[in-house]
Each structure stands twice: as C-alpha cells, then as structure tokens.
Scaffold this active site. Structure first.
Site, mmCIF file in Angstrom:
data_model
loop_
_atom_site.group_PDB
_atom_site.id
_atom_site.type_symbol
_atom_site.label_atom_id
_atom_site.label_comp_id
_atom_site.label_asym_id
_atom_site.label_seq_id
_atom_site.Cartn_x
_atom_site.Cartn_y
_atom_site.Cartn_z
ATOM 1 N N VAL A 91 0.858 -1.185 0.000
ATOM 2 C CA VAL A 91 0.000 0.000 0.000
ATOM 3 C C VAL A 91 0.896 1.237 0.000
ATOM 4 O O VAL A 91 1.839 1.332 0.776
ATOM 5 C CB VAL A 91 -0.913 -0.012 1.235
ATOM 6 N N LYS A 92 0.590 2.168 -0.878
ATOM 7 C CA LYS A 92 1.431 3.358 -1.015
ATOM 8 C C LYS A 92 1.084 4.349 0.092
ATOM 9 O O LYS A 92 -0.052 4.774 0.212
ATOM 10 C CB LYS A 92 1.147 3.987 -2.380
ATOM 11 N N ALA A 93 2.086 4.661 0.894
ATOM 12 C CA ALA A 93 1.857 5.659 1.942
ATOM 13 C C ALA A 93 1.946 7.041 1.302
ATOM 14 O O ALA A 93 2.570 7.220 0.275
ATOM 15 C CB ALA A 93 2.899 5.507 3.034
#
Ligand code: GDP
Ligand code: MG
Length: 829
Positions: A113-115
């Site tokens: 998941v891209k922060a």
C-alpha cells in the site's frame, strides 16, 4: 536477514560518470549538490537528474536512483544513501504496460500500500553517524521553511528511544549491511498531503531497504517488515499475488471502488522481478479517486482565498465541488487566519472533513453516489421559479435585415447596465460556439440580467444548437442553480415574406457598408441579393408544437412593417416581457424614453470587420494578426524567490536594509517573470527565427486573442493595459546569482535543456527549439530609478556573468541553486 555486506564499496567510476553528466547542457544532465551533514564534518553530494530524463529510451543515465547520496571523498567515494530506481505508473511508459509486464516479469507480485507523505532515506557512516536525508537533501538548510530530513530524523530518534535503541548502533548496523532504510514520513502536524495522518497514524512507514550500490538491489518485503518490527517503524500493508491475472483483477476492482479494504489509499506499489536477470522491478498503480476530487477541492479553495472569485469550471465532480464551495466559502470569509494557514498547507484536510461531516458522507460514498446526487439536485431545484436570481437569454428568429441588431440596440440603450448584446456577426473565429460562450460570460456578470444572442437562427437546426450549447456550457459560466429563462423573438412572420424581401433589400442597400460582413459596395448588389435570398429560401418559421421551438420559455411573435418596425418591435418585446417576467422589467419605460433609445440605435455602427466565404480578387485581405509584445514565463512562487534573495544579502547590513525598504515600499516588480522572447529582439537575424518559432507554437492563442480583441472593443472592454494569455507550457528553472547595481536588481537564472529547448509541454516533454532569446536568462526584480528600462537587466546580467566583474558598482551574490521553480508561459499583448 541477508548476510552483512563486505565487498569493495568504492564507486569512483559512477562518480566520474556523474561528473561528466553534470557538464551536459541538456539530455541526461546530472545535478550535484554538496550537503553538510548534521552530525559530522563530512559532506555528501546529492545527485539527481531532470525528472523527465528518467525512463527515456534514448537516454542512459549513469544511475537510475531517485535519491542518491555519495560521500564527498575524492579517493574513496561510497554511496551513503540510495533511493529506488525511478519507477512508473502502470501504462505510463512502454515498460509498465500490462503486456510488457506479462512478457518480461515474473511473480510473486508483492503488493504494498502506497503511503502518502514524504520520502526519507536513513543510513549510517562507518563511525556510527546517523544520516537522514529527504529525497535530494540532508543536513541543515536555510533556504526552506520546512526541513524534511530534520523532521524525519526527529521522529526517528523518538522512535528508536522508545525501542531503547542507540541511534549510533542503528547507524552502524545500516553501515555494516551497506543499506539505506527507505521510509515515508507521514505526519499532518508537520506537513499535510492528501490523505489524513492524524497523531495516532503519524510516523515513519518503512517500505524498503536498498543496498547502497549503483545497480538497484533491494530487500524482499518480508525482510523489510522484519526490520521495521525490530526498530519500531510503522509497517506498510503488503501481500503477495501469485498470478498477474489475479493482480490485475484486484487492482481493477480497487480502482473502481477507489479504496482498499474500505480505506482511502493513494494506490499500490508492486514489486516483482525481471525474468531475464532476476533483478527487482517496481511499478505503481495509483488511484485517480478520491485523490482527484480532494485535490480539486484544495485548488478551488486556494483560488477562492487568493482571488475571492468562485470557480465554476470544473473538469469533474461539478455537483459536489459546488456543494463543497457553498459550504466552505462562509467559513473562509469568517476566518482570515484559517485562509492564511490554508495557503501554507495547513487545515486543508480539516476543512475537507468538516464538509464531509456536514454532508454526511465519506469521500468514497460521495464518489459512489455522485451521479445519483447530481440528478437529485437537479430535480430539487425548481427551475420554474423565477426570482431576482433568474437570468434571461433572448434569441431572435429572423432573416437578414429585419432589424435584429437595431431592436437589440434599442433595448440595451434602455438598460445599459443590466442588458447585454452579443452579435454573431462580431465573432470571427472558427469556433461557432463562441457566440454562446461570450453570451454566457456576459450573463455571468453579477449585474447582468439579460443577454440578447443576436443571430438569425432561421432554421430548426440552429435553434436546436442554441439549446444544446446552453446545456453543454451553462455550468462553465454560471452557478449550477442559476435559473436561465430563454425567450424567443420571431422577427419574420411567415405570411409576410415577400414584403420582408422587398423592405429588407431596400434597407440593406441603404445600410451600405455599415455591417460587419455584408459590405454592399464590395460585394455588389447581385451577391447581396444572393445571400439574402438564400436565407429566405431556407427559412423555417417557428413551430411551437415541435422541438426545438417548444423549448422556449416565452415566444414573442413580432409583426413586420416598413415604418420604424424596430421601434414597434422593441415596444412589443418590452410589454410582453413585462407581463411574463415582471422581475426583469418591473416598469415599461415611457414612449419618450423608448423613442430616444431607438433613434440612437439607428446610428449604430459595427466595429468588427468579418470576412465571409472565399475571397475573390475584389475582397480585402485578412487583417494582419496582432502579435504579442513579448513572451514570458511568469513565476508562481515569487515569495520564495524574494526570501532566497534576502538570505543572500543577509550578511551585508546596508544592502539588507535597502532591500527591506524597497520591499516594504512595494518597489519590486509585481509579476516576476523571465522574458523568453521579445518582439524587439526579433529584428536581429537569430532572434527573428526564434520569434517566428514562438509565434508558430502559440498560433492558436494569438488567433484567439485577435478574434476576441475586436468583440471586446465592441463591449468597450478594451483598454490599454497589457493583456495576458496563458499557455499550457511550463518552464522549470533554478536561481543562479543576484546582481545589483545603482539602476537595477536582477536575478540570473539557470534554465534546463540547453539548445534543445527549455520549455516543457503538458505531457512533460521538451518543446523543441524554444530557448530563451536573452543571452543571460534573468528575472528583473526591481528598477531602482523610474527612467531605467527593464532591458537594462540584460546589460547588468551579462556583466555579472563575465568572468571578471570590473565594474565596482555591480554587486554579485550567489543564490541557492537547489530549489527548482516553476513558471507558466504567457503571451503579453
Ligand atoms: P439585422 O440584419 O436583422 O441585424 O438588421 P439591422 O438591425 O442591421 O437593420 C438593417 C438596416 O435597417 C439597418 O441599416 C438599420 O438601420 C435599418 N433599420 C432597422 N430597423 C429600422 C427601423 O425600424 N426603421 C428604419 N428607418 N430603419 C431601420
Ligand atoms: Mg445584425
């Protein structure tokens, strides 16, 4: 964990390649910047390339790392910190197309998941010195108001303390393994991005561990996770997908919902390997929504704060963005402090959340319900209600010479402030819908209540088109809940066509050359008769039983007579509107007033010349296009530049004082810009060629300006001020030096691209051949006496650039070169 790294670390070859690339003037140019470390007297060089040079087929960079720090050591340089190799969004480049991935990559596909924060690189030196970097910088800096590296480090130290880890031990461990820990620092109290990271979610999200080598080598996600656990980092969510097909299904599914497991996320980074050599391969999958919507809200809010004008032109999410603005405008109006914070990037998410809370839906719910909500709203607005907010459009239905323009002029003479008149005959460009665009633009003015859209509309097709244009364009100009009533005025009763033919013919002969396109002397009687008969032949009188004529809210059926027909028409129109819409005409003007308005209208002379059809030898040539005086790149963040200039002179008390004085007295140029080309320089040979290139590039805007200029003159809007037209091209630049003499203060700037061109278009590609006309590109900051011309900056900057500055009056200061600025290209007429 993988075994400690023990090989030879020196990267002399890479450094010499980078230094060579630094000398390039365009493609593949490297930029090195020396950074002083916070906890050591050692230095590192931060290396980067232009964003648009990564991933290009025809450019080979010495290293593809986005974020690369190498120790400043001539004999034994080592990589201190290394980012990921630049990776791309799905479909963004050839090698992130699904087919390419399928053919060249192999699973498992680790989905992470891209922060949504700023990237931080953490590493260590042999002596245990901790080195924390932002994407391109480390150590103390004076030139920025937020130091990302320092903020990240502060957070890291706290986190290590909580885990009872000595920072030096941590640094030594990183050194021994020869790795960089790559984390996303997400913390709204430091800097807001788009997604929300309140206190409990704030922190350093470790998402990668890179080996400090020129070739990209990175740890498996499960080892990254392990390291995160040991040292108290926040962990990013990740899971493996074994087949590409499953991966694709999952991503498509999430992107239609705009979420993952019910959470708003920016997107995913997918890590896999190349089939042929087993090297790591990354790509990202970014969601468009709700990002796009949130970003749009942020931009319209900023726009409102800066200009106090409400935007109606949205690409998407019209309905909800209008709702958002309805909600936030009163809040902004009541709190100047909030506006100030907002412009500095604080409170953006809070304001958004306040709106969402009051609206009772989350962003994702809105996106899912948007269409429904929009329809509901449209149904909820009572478009039958006519009140003081209602606006009106009048469409004639007529043939040539029936007195449309004379009648319209009579009416606007009576209500010069609240009624407007746009003539199709004044519109000379190719875009026919300009008629409606101009009419709506005029109607959008606060005081404007009614606009007459003057065109013959003699066929159903044309009438239909008018209604279609309204549907399509209305919300670009008017608030979504503005009610517009459309009134028709039929000028040519079907039982009087032969009479009309005779009288209008006579009138047009009398009108002579007093028309935009039908110039009697030039066209000759035969042609004029031909044109007019054509209209009569094609004429389709109104038929209120069918579409589109049954769509008019009111139809005024005028009679036609020889004597003063336009006076009678004006009176009839006034009376019928007064009866149907007293809100628009509460009192019919007296006969005397109407007579006066009519007499004045007979003297009406058009100001536009319009050429119709193909020219034959007798026809005048197309008027010469007015070219811009100069083309400039206008700077968006002038304040930052002023700040950097201030820092450059801080040590010189006298100049600093003078600087503050000039600033306080508003002596600085209002709109900072870099002149790219000037019509005057086009007199010289080289300049001429370049100027031609610029004019070709912006031909559409130049034509558009020329077309509008005439109609504006007609509306008395034209004045002698410079008119600016924005283009979609941009210029990235950095500052070089400040030059100051007794006449002028100017800043020499560095432009990218060399001879290839310095501008980039909307796709981020270089615009071929457009370079700066000035030998030394610069910004004029301040003219120190009123008689000096801005071109003098050229002289001053050339002096400052020549190797030895002999002129004692010229003071030169180095400026911070690292910050990249952006400017938009404008035409100045
Ligand atoms: P349009 O082609 O329908 O816009 O017609 P205009 O308003 O330009 O009228 C054509 C010519 O007739 C112009 O020269 C007008 O001055 C003239 N005209 C229009 N209405 C009247 C009128 O009521 N009385 C007189 N005497 N001339 C008129
Ligand atoms: Mg006319």
């Amino acid at each position: 964990m993988p075994s400690p790294y023990g090989n030879e670390r020196t990267v002399s070859k890479l450094v010499s390649e980078l230094e060579d690339a630094e000398k390039l003037s365009s493609r593949g140019r490297a930029y090195g910047r020396v950074c002083y470390l916070s906890h050591s007297d050692k230095r590192v060089v931060s290396w980067k390339f232009n964003e648009w040079d990564y991933g290009k087929k025809n450019i080979t960079l010495p290293c593809n790392a986005r974020g690369l720090f190498i120790s400043d050591d001539v004999n034994n340089p080592v990589i201190v910190a290394r980012g990921y190799d630049k990776f791309f969004n799905i479909g963004e480049v050839n090698f992130t197309k699904w087919e390419w991935i399928e053919e060249n990559c192999t699973g498992p596909y680790d989905v992470t998941v891209k922060a949504n924060g700023c990237i931080i690189f953490i590493s260590g030196l042999k002596d245990g010195t901790l080195v924390v970097c932002s994407k391109h910088s480390t150590g103390p800096r004076e030139d920025v108001d937020r130091n990302h590296a320092e903020a990240g480090e502060k957070h890291l130290l706290k986190q290590l303390a909580d885990k009872n880890v000595n920072p030096n031990d941590f640094a030594r461990m990183l050194y021994d393994y020869n790795i960089t820990a790559v984390a996303e620092y997400c913390d709204d109290s430091f800097e807001e991005h788009i997604l929300e990271y309140p206190l409990e979610k704030a922190g350093l999200y470790l998402h990668g561990v890179n080996v400090n080598e020129s070739e990209f080598e990175t740890w498996d996600i499960k080892d990254v996770s392990e390291l995160a656990r040991t040292y108290g980092f926040k962990r990013i969510e990740s899971f493996p997908m074994n087949s590409l097909e499953d991966l694709r299904k999952l991503l498509d599914h999430c992107s239609t919902k705009g979420s993952f497991q019910g959470q708003e996320i920016e997107g995913f980074v997918i890590r896999c390997h190349l089939k042929n050599n087993g090297k790591p391969f990354f790509f990202k999958y970014k969601f468009e929504e709700p990002y796009l919507m949130y970003r749009q809200w942020r931009e319209v809010t900023k726009d409102y704060i800066c200009n106090k004008s409400r935007v109606f032109r949205f690409r998407k999410h019209k309905f909800i963005t209008n709702k958002y603005l309805d909600f936030v405008i009163p809040i902004l109006e009541s709190s100047p402090k909030m506006c100030e914070d907002y412009m500095r990037g604080f409170g953006v998410i809070e304001l958004r959340n306040k709106f969402l809370e009051s609206y009772g839906m989350s962003g994702l719910e809105i996106l899912n319900h948007e269409k429904v909500a929009e329809l509901e709203l449209k149904n909820a607005i009572n478009y039958d209600k006519v009140d003081e907010h209602t606006k009106f459009l009048i469409f004639p239905i007529s043939v040539i010479g029936c007195g449309k323009t004379t009648t319209s002029q009579t009416l606007i003479n009576l209500f010069p402030k609240t009624w407007g008149h746009i003539q199709n005959d004044d519109i000379t460009g190719k875009d026919k819908s300009q008629l409606m665009k101009k009419s709506l633009e005029l109607l959008a003015k606060e005081e404007m209540k009614c606009v007459i859209v003057d065109r013959n509309n003699h066929q159903f097709r044309e009438r239909k088109q008018l209604f279609e244009w309204i549907d399509e364009l209305k919300e670009d100009y008017l608030a979504y809940d503005t009610n517009v009533k459309v009134i028709g005025a039929s000028f040519a009763p079907s039982d009087k066509l032969s009479e009309i033919k005779d009288i209008t013919m006579q009138r047009v002969i009398n009108r002579g050359n007093n028309h935009q396109s039908i110039k009697f002397d030039e066209l000759g009687e035969k042609k004029v008769v031909g044109i007019m008969s054509g209209f009569l032949k094609r004429y389709q009188p109104i038929n209120l039983d069918r579409s589109p004529d049954n769509m008019f809210d009111l139809m005024i059926e005028l009679d036609f007579g020889e004597q003063d027909s336009s006076l009678a028409n004006a009176k009839q129109i006034l009376n019928e509107i007064h009866k149907a819409y007293p809100i628009l005409i509460p009192d019919v003007p007296t006969d005397n007033e109407i007579d006066k308005a009519f007499k004045k209208s007979l003297e009406y002379k058009p100001t536009v010349r319009k050429i119709i059809g193909r020219g034959n030898g007798n026809q005048p040539k197309t008027p010469k296009l007015i070219k811009p005086t100069y083309i400039s790149a206008n700077i968006q963040n002038s304040e930052e530049i002023i700040d950097l200039v201030r820092q450059a002179v801080t040590d010189n008390t006298e100049l600093l004082q003078k600087f503050e004085e000039l600033l306080a007295n508003g002596k600085f140029q209002k709109d900072l810009h870099i002149t790219l080309g000037h019509v005057m320089s086009s007199r010289e040979k080289e300049g001429k060629k370049l100027w031609k290139l610029y004019c070709e590039r912006y031909n559409d805007q130049i034509t558009e300006y020329n077309n509008n200029k005439y109609t504006e003159k007609n509306e008395n809007l034209c004045n002698n001020q410079t008119k600016l037209i924005k283009t979609t091209d941009e210029l990235k630049f950095s500052l070089k030096k400040l030059c100051w003499d007794e006449k002028i203060i100017a800043v020499v700037v560095t432009l990218p691209g060399g001879e290839e061109g310095c501008l980039i278009d909307v796709n981020g590609d270089t615009v071929k051949g457009l370079v700066c006309q000035n030998e030394v590109p610069h910004i004029t900051l301040c003219k120190l006496n009123s008689s000096v011309k801005a071109v003098y900056s050229n002289v001053l900057c050339q002096k400052a650039e020549s190797t030895e500055v002999n002129d004692k009056n010229v003071k030169v200061f180095k400026l911070n070169k690292t910050k990249e600025f952006c400017a938009s290209v404008y035409l100045n007429f």
